[in-house]
Design an enzyme around this catalytic site. Structure first.
Site, mmCIF file in Angstrom:
data_model
loop_
_atom_site.group_PDB
_atom_site.id
_atom_site.type_symbol
_atom_site.label_atom_id
_atom_site.label_comp_id
_atom_site.label_asym_id
_atom_site.label_seq_id
_atom_site.Cartn_x
_atom_site.Cartn_y
_atom_site.Cartn_z
ATOM 1 N N HIS A 116 -50.016 -5.978 22.071
ATOM 2 C CA HIS A 116 -50.423 -5.042 23.129
ATOM 3 C C HIS A 116 -51.176 -3.828 22.579
ATOM 4 C CE1 HIS A 116 -47.957 -7.508 25.600
ATOM 5 N NE2 HIS A 116 -46.803 -6.942 25.345
ATOM 6 N N HIS A 192 -52.369 -7.090 32.852
ATOM 7 C CA HIS A 192 -51.073 -7.656 32.467
ATOM 8 C C HIS A 192 -50.050 -7.678 33.614
ATOM 9 C CE1 HIS A 192 -47.747 -8.186 29.443
ATOM 10 N NE2 HIS A 192 -48.712 -8.778 28.785
ATOM 11 N N GLU A 325 -53.441 -14.209 31.940
ATOM 12 C CA GLU A 325 -54.191 -13.090 31.382
ATOM 13 C C GLU A 325 -55.479 -13.545 30.720
ATOM 14 O OE1 GLU A 325 -51.635 -10.890 28.556
ATOM 15 O OE2 GLU A 325 -50.101 -12.208 29.336
#
Ligand code: NAG
Ligand code: NAG
Ligand code: NAG
Length: 359
Positions: A116, A192, A325
């Site tokens: 991330h 996300h 995603e």
């Protein structure tokens, strides 16, 4: 952050106005809507907090996981609904080498992986709100964030701009743009949201039928970092070219794997085309989601380790949602055969995706 501010967060959030965090940054909650399709967003992480849409009988449900208060988003690790960056997904060894310089990144998974974009990445930061159009023909909201040179270990300052727009009835278009201001740097942004078409509090997504229009995927090692191979889905559990339920897919996975968390090759390395990348159907509600994107890859995650208390005190169990995603390939910076994510100063990074809902 002081107790006073935390209380302030709760109080003002409920009132729907602005909050000011300990660093003097304003955090707000915004809504864009068209008919009975309504989305709440926050500039904390350029995040979707809720997304209401009707089922086949016209009953509304919120189809994304999340929390009731900004407060709960501040230190959360699931990354419910934000824009993830500077590089979404995993970077193995938490480092990469570019033009002869090795950059060491923040380690925030296991003891050697960056995920991330680092502990805070782009998703745990306060973005600026550039424009809000609450309703009308194309409701939209635009957020920007300036990432400093060296942030989470990445080279060069970056300006990212994200617009969420309702471009047609029940169609959310997310446009992610970024520029590197002074140095070449990897950029790969992803949205996300954790989606449950039956509603965030409706149980699990195991019976949802999924189709993914990809004939290849990028296998991973035990740390979920790509090995660098790009292999056919044929004869594997990863073959979703024909629709199958999540449950059916999981039953074919190698022993030891609980669910899907895998990047698919969307055969779009040059990001030239908008492609339909996935379709999800929830039989009970009749809701269908089509995902479109111009990204080279798409991560498919079936939520095997969610297990937190979310909106309305509802316990989100494992498999309570899935994430679709569109993104650049994970760990692309360490695999020259993967589509490059290096953005040079003066060049524009642009990633567009649609969530198109119907019943
Ligand atoms: C979030 O973490 C910071 C330190 O990392 C801490 O000071 C703060 O109290 C935490 N906030 C919440 C809401 O837990
Ligand atoms: C951390 O590294 C050590 C030694 O390399 C290894 O034994 C251990 O399993 C690692 N822990 C995690 C959570 O990956
Ligand atoms: C869920 O989290 C709690 C603690 O927050 C833990 O006790 C429990 O074992 C977890 N359950 C699963 C299935 O991981």
């Amino acid at each position: 952050m002081s107790k006073f501010y935390l209380q302030l967060f709760c109080v003002i959030f409920v009132a729907g106005a602005f909050l000011v965090n300990g660093d003097g940054e304003e955090i707000g909650v915004y809504e864009i809507k068209k008919g009975d399709f309504s989305i709440k967003l926050s500039n904390f992480g350029a995040r979707v907090m809720s997304m209401f849409l009707p089922d086949k009988n016209g009953n509304l449900a919120d189809v994304v996981l999340g929390y009731d208060t900004i407060n709960e988003y501040l230190n959360e690790t699931k990354r419910f609904g934000p824009i993830v960056g500077r590089v979404a997904n995993r970077i193995g060894g938490a480092q990469f080498t570019l033009n002869g310089i090795t950059y060491k990144l923040d380690v925030n998974e296991g003891n050697s992986t960056t995920i991330h974009g680092g502990s805070k990445g782009f998703s745990q930061r306060v973005w600026s709100v550039k424009k809000v159009v609450k309703d009308g023909p194309i409701p939209s909201i635009t957020f920007t964030y300036r990432s400093a040179d060296g942030e989470e270990g990445f080279p060069g300052a970056v300006i990212a701009t994200v617009t969420y727009a309702i471009t047609a009835p029940y169609k959310l278009t997310i446009t992610m743009k970024a520029k590197s201001l002074n140095k070449a740097t990897p950029i790969s942004l992803a949205h996300h949201s954790y989606i449950n078409l039956g509603g965030h509090n409706s149980g699990d997504i195991l019976s949802d039928e999924v189709q993914i229009f990809a004939s290849k995927y990028t296998p991973v090692d035990s740390k979920k970092v790509p090995t660098g191979e790009i292999v056919t889905v044929k004869g594997t559990a990863y073959d979703f070219r024909k629709p199958q339920t999540v449950k059916s897919g999981i039953s074919k996975l190698p022993k030891g794997l609980k669910g899907f968390d895998m990047n698919y090759d969307m055969n779009n390395a040059n990001q030239k085309y908008m492609k339909k990348v996935a379709v999800v159907r929830n039989e009970k509600s009749g809701r269908v989601l089509k995902v479109w994107s111009n990204a080279p890859g798409m991560q498919f995650y079936t939520g095997d380790s969610i297990n937190v208390t979310g909106k309305g005190g509802y316990q989100y169990k494992n498999f309570a949602a899935m994430a679709l995603e569109p993104l650049g390939f994970p760990d692309s910076v360490n695999h020259p055969n993967f589509p490059s994510q290096i953005v040079y100063p003066g060049k524009l990074y642009k990633h567009v995706m649609h969530f198109e809902f119907s019943t």
